[in-house]
Design an enzyme around this catalytic site. Structure first.
Site, short mmCIF file in Angstrom:
data_model
loop_
_atom_site.label_atom_id
_atom_site.label_comp_id
_atom_site.label_asym_id
_atom_site.label_seq_id
_atom_site.Cartn_x
_atom_site.Cartn_y
_atom_site.Cartn_z
N ASP A 184 48.85 57.40 -3.94
CA ASP A 184 49.92 57.79 -4.86
C ASP A 184 49.91 59.31 -5.06
O ASP A 184 48.85 59.93 -5.02
CB ASP A 184 49.71 57.12 -6.23
CG ASP A 184 51.02 56.88 -6.97
OD1 ASP A 184 51.42 55.71 -7.12
OD2 ASP A 184 51.65 57.87 -7.41
N THR A 208 55.57 59.52 -10.66
CA THR A 208 55.94 58.69 -11.82
C THR A 208 54.83 57.72 -12.22
O THR A 208 54.89 57.12 -13.28
CB THR A 208 57.22 57.87 -11.51
OG1 THR A 208 57.02 57.17 -10.27
CG2 THR A 208 58.43 58.75 -11.40
N GLY A 209 53.85 57.57 -11.36
CA GLY A 209 52.70 56.72 -11.70
C GLY A 209 51.59 57.55 -12.30
O GLY A 209 51.72 58.77 -12.45
N ASN A 222 56.34 57.22 8.25
CA ASN A 222 54.88 57.38 8.30
C ASN A 222 54.15 56.04 8.21
O ASN A 222 53.18 55.81 8.93
CB ASN A 222 54.41 58.33 7.20
CG ASN A 222 54.78 59.76 7.51
OD1 ASN A 222 54.78 60.17 8.67
ND2 ASN A 222 55.11 60.54 6.49
N TYR A 251 68.82 57.47 -3.76
CA TYR A 251 67.95 56.28 -3.83
C TYR A 251 68.51 55.17 -2.94
O TYR A 251 67.82 54.65 -2.06
CB TYR A 251 67.89 55.83 -5.28
CG TYR A 251 66.98 54.65 -5.53
CD1 TYR A 251 65.59 54.79 -5.50
CD2 TYR A 251 67.49 53.38 -5.82
CE1 TYR A 251 64.74 53.71 -5.76
CE2 TYR A 251 66.65 52.30 -6.08
CZ TYR A 251 65.28 52.47 -6.04
OH TYR A 251 64.45 51.39 -6.29
N LYS A 263 66.89 53.99 0.61
CA LYS A 263 66.36 52.64 0.78
C LYS A 263 67.07 51.90 1.92
O LYS A 263 66.47 51.11 2.63
CB LYS A 263 66.51 51.85 -0.52
CG LYS A 263 65.58 52.32 -1.64
CD LYS A 263 64.16 51.82 -1.41
CE LYS A 263 63.25 52.14 -2.58
NZ LYS A 263 61.89 51.66 -2.39
N THR A 306 63.11 44.62 -12.41
CA THR A 306 61.84 44.03 -12.82
C THR A 306 61.28 44.81 -14.00
O THR A 306 61.44 46.03 -14.07
CB THR A 306 60.86 44.06 -11.63
OG1 THR A 306 61.48 43.37 -10.53
CG2 THR A 306 59.54 43.40 -11.96
P1 NAD Z 1 57.30 53.53 -10.37
O1 NAD Z 1 58.05 54.81 -10.48
O2 NAD Z 1 56.50 53.08 -11.54
O3 NAD Z 1 56.33 53.54 -9.12
C1 NAD Z 1 56.52 54.30 -7.95
C2 NAD Z 1 55.19 54.89 -7.56
O4 NAD Z 1 55.36 55.67 -6.34
C3 NAD Z 1 54.64 55.87 -8.61
O5 NAD Z 1 53.28 55.61 -8.83
C4 NAD Z 1 54.85 57.24 -7.98
O6 NAD Z 1 53.94 58.21 -8.44
C5 NAD Z 1 54.71 56.92 -6.51
N1 NAD Z 1 55.38 57.88 -5.63
C6 NAD Z 1 56.65 58.37 -5.75
N2 NAD Z 1 56.91 59.23 -4.75
C7 NAD Z 1 55.79 59.28 -3.97
C8 NAD Z 1 55.43 59.98 -2.80
N3 NAD Z 1 56.28 60.84 -2.21
N4 NAD Z 1 54.18 59.80 -2.29
C9 NAD Z 1 53.29 58.96 -2.89
N5 NAD Z 1 53.58 58.26 -4.00
C10 NAD Z 1 54.82 58.42 -4.53
O7 NAD Z 1 58.37 52.43 -9.96
P2 NAD Z 1 58.21 50.86 -9.75
O8 NAD Z 1 59.18 50.20 -10.63
O9 NAD Z 1 56.79 50.47 -9.79
O10 NAD Z 1 58.76 50.72 -8.26
C11 NAD Z 1 57.92 50.52 -7.14
C12 NAD Z 1 58.77 50.26 -5.90
O11 NAD Z 1 59.58 49.10 -6.09
C13 NAD Z 1 59.71 51.41 -5.56
O12 NAD Z 1 59.75 51.56 -4.16
C14 NAD Z 1 61.04 50.92 -6.07
O13 NAD Z 1 62.11 51.47 -5.34
C15 NAD Z 1 60.93 49.42 -5.84
N6 NAD Z 1 61.83 48.67 -6.74
C16 NAD Z 1 61.57 48.58 -8.08
C17 NAD Z 1 62.44 47.87 -8.91
C18 NAD Z 1 62.19 47.70 -10.39
O14 NAD Z 1 62.99 47.09 -11.07
N7 NAD Z 1 61.10 48.20 -10.95
C19 NAD Z 1 63.60 47.29 -8.36
C20 NAD Z 1 63.84 47.45 -7.00
C21 NAD Z 1 62.95 48.12 -6.20
#
Ligand code: NAD
Ligand code: UDP
Length: 317
Positions: free
Chosen positions: A34, A38-39, A100, A146, A150, A176
């Site tokens: 990570d 955002t994490g 990657n 976005y 995707k 989610t």
């Molecule tokens: P989130 O923002 O909590 O998690 C995303 C994680 O990716 C974070 O920890 C962030 O630091 C990390 N990140 C971002 N860019 C990065 C990079 N360039 N290199 C390494 N790490 C990177 O969001 P989430 O809700 O946990 O979503 C996780 C995945 O699920 C995402 O790909 C998102 O598109 C997908 N998704 C989520 C939802 C939802 O409702 N939460 C719906 C559809 C898809």
């Protein structure tokens, strides 16, 4: 049980942290990668004492080399305010990240799962959404970094599968929610709960008649893990979501009821290109993922999530 080595990109985010936890509980070795955009380490701090867990700071736009059996590719900001903060970076994360991880999977012959999204359907003209629907996305709108990122990642996955025989899986995740959502990430469930708990106005965008279908985190994780364990012929894309659809106004009312809040609902402008309706058709998931379907109702999931935010905000009653 065979202990597998599994890479989770975006593992310190909301969904990723639950996935890491689940995979470790099953006895696997997990490498969590990570860049903490955002994490946070806080999301996985409880896993750091597990000797089978490894946390690495890395940005997926750069190549990464490791020997693993499976890769879950989740790295990408998911909330509109975060993915619109630096749109070019969001596209790079989706596209370069996919290249990657696919390149890595090809070299080490790992299985790789892409966390795609219901956003590939854009503002959908068919309802509920089935996997055959091609979507209705504005390629130059504020959500396109976005959505198109995707969509391009899905194309990369399919083409690595066809051209290089990489073992791929694509899941299209619908909205989610659950513990460890970022309190300030602007998504509707976290916004409403935080506002209700603090007694602030609940900000409904537009007239609140737009709909979403909200899935609790444990149901999603179950679906993702089942998808990874399907045979190599099952590649998706497969919708993973809860088909029970609610209007945003209904959600606001349920949150007010469950938090016993005195907050009042206020109406704010609807963001550009905000989808009007969204509901997954999950027939394919049920069929291919061993009868998988969501088991946590919205009220139940909201109760768990409200408890989490109360602790986070130090508002225990
Ligand atoms: P989130 O923002 O909590 O998690 C995303 C994680 O990716 C974070 O920890 C962030 O630091 C990390 N990140 C971002 N860019 C990065 C990079 N360039 N290199 C390494 N790490 C990177 O969001 P989430 O809700 O946990 O979503 C996780 C995945 O699920 C995402 O790909 C998102 O598109 C997908 N998704 C989520 C939802 C939802 O409702 N939460 C719906 C559809 C898809
Ligand atoms: N929304 C809202 N108030 C908020 C945050 C979001 O009314 O404080 C609305 C938003 O306009 C959208 C829905 O809730 O119609 C879901 O928004 P979110 O950002 O959670 O997810 P997405 O639009 O990506 O599905």
């Amino acid at each position: 049980m065979i202990r597998k080595k599994i890479l989770v990109t975006g593992g310190a985010g909301f969904i990723g942290s639950h996935l890491c936890e689940r995979l470790l509980n099953e006895g696997h070795e997990v490498i969590c990668l990570d860049n903490y955009f955002t994490g946070s380490k806080q999301n996985v701090i409880h896993l750091l004492t597990n000797p089978y867990f490894e946390l690495i700071r890395h940005d997926v736009i750069n190549p990464f080399f490791v020997e693993v059996d499976e890769i879950y590719n989740l790295a990408c900001p998911a909330s509109p305010i975060h993915y619109q903060y630096n749109p070019i970076k969001t596209i790079k994360t989706s596209v370069m990240g996919a290249i990657n991880m696919l390149g890595l999977a090809k070299r080490i012959r790992a299985k790789v799962l892409q966390a795609s999204t219901s956003e590939v359907y854009g503002d959908p003209k068919i309802h509920p959404q089935t996997e055959e629907y091609w979507g209705n996305v504005n390629p130059i709108g504020p959500r396109s970094c976005y959505d198109e990122g995707k969509r391009c990642a899905e194309s990369l996955f399919i083409n690595y599968y066809k051209q290089n025989k990489v073992r791929i899986k694509i899941v299209r995740i619908f909205n989610t929610y659950g513990p460890r959502m970022h309190p300030n990430d602007g998504r509707v469930v976290s916004n409403f709960i935080v506002q209700a708990l603090k007694g602030e106005d609940i900000t409904v965008y537009g007239d609140g008649t737009q709909t979403r279908s909200f899935q609790y985190i444990t149901d999603l994780i179950e679906g993702m893990v089942r998808m990874m364990s399907t045979s190599d012929e099952v590649i998706g894309p497969i919708n993973i979501g809860n088909p029970k659809e609610f209007s945003i106004l209904e959600l606001a009312e349920i949150v007010i009821k469950l938090t016993k809040s005195k907050s009042k609902i206020v109406f704010k402008p609807l963001p550009e290109d905000d989808p009007i309706q969204r509901q997954p058709n999950i027939t394919l998931a049920k069929e291919l993922l061993n009868g998988w379907e969501p088991t946590v109702s919205l009220e139940e999931g909201l109760i768990y999530t409200i408890e989490y935010f109360k602790k986070e905000l130090n508002l225990s009653d």
